[in-house]
Write a protein that holds these residues in place. Structure first.
Motif: not given
Length: 81
Positions: A1-4, A53-71
């Protein structure tokens, strides 16, 4: 799952999502409309403003600063500088 999300929504001081306080809207918003009630008086109602959202379901974060892996290291990089 990717979160914005906006970076200001990231709670960097909290270790887990379980530590995030969840605010709630009034139960009246879901108990009925106007004078029409579909939940009996006294019914316990939860009406959270958001959920976590449980962290284990998130693979990436889409932010105004860019896309990063959920690490942890990648997320910390959003705030470096």
């Amino acid at each position: 799952m990717r979160l914005r999300l906006r970076t200001f929504r990231l709670h960097r001081s909290l270790l887990t999502g379980n530590d995030i306080p969840i605010a709630e809207h009034s139960a009246d918003e879901v108990a009925g409309y106007g004078k029409l009630l579909w939940a009996p008086q006294g019914t316990r109602i939860a009406n959270p403003i958001f959920d976590v959202t449980p962290a284990e379901l998130v693979t990436a974060l889409f932010t105004e600063a860019g896309v990063v892996q959920a690490e942890q290291a990648a997320i910390a990089g959003l705030f470096a500088g």
